[in-house]
Design a protein around this motif. Sequence first.
Motif, PDB file in Angstrom:
ATOM      1  N   GLN A 291       0.819  -1.217   0.000  1.00 45.99           N
ATOM      2  CA  GLN A 291       0.000   0.000   0.000  1.00 45.99           C
ATOM      3  C   GLN A 291       0.853   1.268   0.000  1.00 45.99           C
ATOM      4  O   GLN A 291       0.331   2.372  -0.158  1.00 45.99           O
ATOM      5  N   ASP A 292       2.147   1.086   0.188  1.00 52.05           N
ATOM      6  CA  ASP A 292       3.065   2.225   0.141  1.00 52.05           C
ATOM      7  C   ASP A 292       3.672   2.304  -1.259  1.00 52.05           C
ATOM      8  O   ASP A 292       4.538   1.491  -1.625  1.00 52.05           O
ATOM      9  N   PRO A 293       3.249   3.257  -2.075  1.00 47.74           N
ATOM     10  CA  PRO A 293       3.726   3.330  -3.473  1.00 47.74           C
ATOM     11  C   PRO A 293       5.211   3.636  -3.581  1.00 47.74           C
ATOM     12  O   PRO A 293       5.809   3.473  -4.650  1.00 47.74           O
ATOM     13  N   HIS A 294       5.834   4.071  -2.487  1.00 50.34           N
ATOM     14  CA  HIS A 294       7.256   4.411  -2.540  1.00 50.34           C
ATOM     15  C   HIS A 294       8.156   3.184  -2.398  1.00 50.34           C
ATOM     16  O   HIS A 294       9.367   3.281  -2.628  1.00 50.34           O
ATOM     17  N   GLN A 326      -0.263  -7.046  -9.468  1.00 48.46           N
ATOM     18  CA  GLN A 326      -1.707  -7.042  -9.723  1.00 48.46           C
ATOM     19  C   GLN A 326      -2.484  -6.569  -8.488  1.00 48.46           C
ATOM     20  O   GLN A 326      -3.415  -5.776  -8.604  1.00 48.46           O
ATOM     21  N   TRP A 327      -2.075  -7.062  -7.303  1.00 49.59           N
ATOM     22  CA  TRP A 327      -2.770  -6.673  -6.068  1.00 49.59           C
ATOM     23  C   TRP A 327      -2.620  -5.168  -5.838  1.00 49.59           C
ATOM     24  O   TRP A 327      -3.575  -4.478  -5.508  1.00 49.59           O
ATOM     25  N   ARG A 328      -1.404  -4.658  -6.075  1.00 49.00           N
ATOM     26  CA  ARG A 328      -1.135  -3.225  -5.857  1.00 49.00           C
ATOM     27  C   ARG A 328      -1.962  -2.381  -6.822  1.00 49.00           C
ATOM     28  O   ARG A 328      -2.584  -1.375  -6.422  1.00 49.00           O
ATOM     29  N   GLN A 329      -2.015  -2.785  -8.073  1.00 52.22           N
ATOM     30  CA  GLN A 329      -2.758  -2.020  -9.067  1.00 52.22           C
ATOM     31  C   GLN A 329      -4.240  -1.991  -8.748  1.00 52.22           C
ATOM     32  O   GLN A 329      -4.888  -0.950  -8.838  1.00 52.22           O
ATOM     33  N   GLN A 330      -4.799  -3.131  -8.355  1.00 50.74           N
ATOM     34  CA  GLN A 330      -6.219  -3.202  -8.048  1.00 50.74           C
ATOM     35  C   GLN A 330      -6.577  -2.389  -6.803  1.00 50.74           C
ATOM     36  O   GLN A 330      -7.561  -1.677  -6.758  1.00 50.74           O
ATOM     37  N   ASN A 331      -5.764  -2.550  -5.742  1.00 52.29           N
ATOM     38  CA  ASN A 331      -6.130  -1.962  -4.462  1.00 52.29           C
ATOM     39  C   ASN A 331      -5.792  -0.477  -4.361  1.00 52.29           C
ATOM     40  O   ASN A 331      -6.527   0.285  -3.734  1.00 52.29           O
TER      41      ASN A 331
END
Length: 333
Positions: A291-294, A326-331
Motif C-alpha cells: 500500500q506504500d507506493p514508494h 496485480q494486487w497493488r494495481q487493483q487496491n
Amino acid sequence: MQQFKDYAGSVYGGLGHLLYAYCQAHGLLICEKLQQVQNQERFEFSLWREILDDIHRQTRHTALGLDIAESVQPRHLGIIAYIAQSCDTLGEALSRYHDFHRLIYDGSPLQVEARGDYLSIRWQALPAHLATQITDEIAIALMAKFLQHVMELEDIRIHEVKFIHPAPEDVLFYERYFHCRVRFSQPQSELIFPASVLLMPIRHADQTLQKLLMQQATTLLEKLPHSTQLDERLQQSILKGLQKNNHQIQQIAEQMHLSVRQLQRHLQQQNTTYQQRVQQVRQLLAVQYLQDPHLSLQQIALLLNYSEQSAFQRAFKLWTGLTPLQWRQQNIA
C-alpha cells in the motif's frame, strides 16, 4: 478444539479447593465466587485473582500468598504433583513440571533456566490487570512448598527469591519463610536454587507409574484452549525477527521464554506449524508494504526476508491468487 477469543488463562480447580480449605480453617466468609468454583475442573485466572483479593480484604494478611501456600497438598495441584513424585531425581521432576505446568496454570509460561552454578524458576509476566502482589506471592510460595513438602525434599535450600512488587514493611518475615535472601522491586519474580539440587533423589520414584500419568497429562493438556496472549506474543516476535533477519524457531522460542518443544506443541494444538505462522505474518506485512507506493517490489521482498523477488511473488500469488503488482494495481486504484 474449542477456541476462546479473549482467553487469558485458567487455573486448576484444585487451587479453588485450597482457598476453600484456607477460608474454613481461618473462619473466613466464603464468597459466592469461591463457592461456584468448587465443582469446576478449571476456572479463569481473573476469577482466581478476584477470590484472592476477597480473602485479602477479610484478613489484611501482610503475606497472604505465603500463608495460603502452607496448606498445599498434592490433590490441590492434580496430576502434575503425582508425576513429579514418581520421578527419579528433582531434575527430572522439574522437567516434567515444565512440560505440564499449564495444567496448574495456563497462561503464563514457566521458564526453568540454568545460570552457571544456579537454577532459575520464573514465570512470564502477566498483564497488569491480572497480576497482583498476592498472585505473585502464591505462585512462588506454592513452588517452594511443592518442592519441600509434596516432594518431601525438606533439605532443599533456596539461594534467593525475587519479587516484582515493592518491599513490604516486614522483609524479615519473607526471609524467615524462605530461609534465604528475598529481594523486591525486581524485573521478575523468581526462585533461584543451587544447580546441585537437580541431582537430589526422590524417595517414591516409579517410572512405570510416571509413564501412565504422563499419558493422562498429555490428554488433559491437549484439551486446553489456546491463549490469545501467547499468539499475540508469537506474532510480535516473528514481526521483529523478520525485521532483523532473526526469525528461526529456536530464536523466536528463546525470545518468548519457551522451549522449541513447547512452542511446537502450542502450534500443533491449533493444527498449524511454525512456518505457516511465519507465512501468515509475511502476508500481513506484504499487504501493508504494497500500500506504500514508494516501496518497490524488490524492496518489499527484502523487507520480508526473501532472498529473491521471484520467491516473494510466488508466495504472494499462493496467498491471494494475484501477483504483488496485480494486487497493488487493483487496491491502490
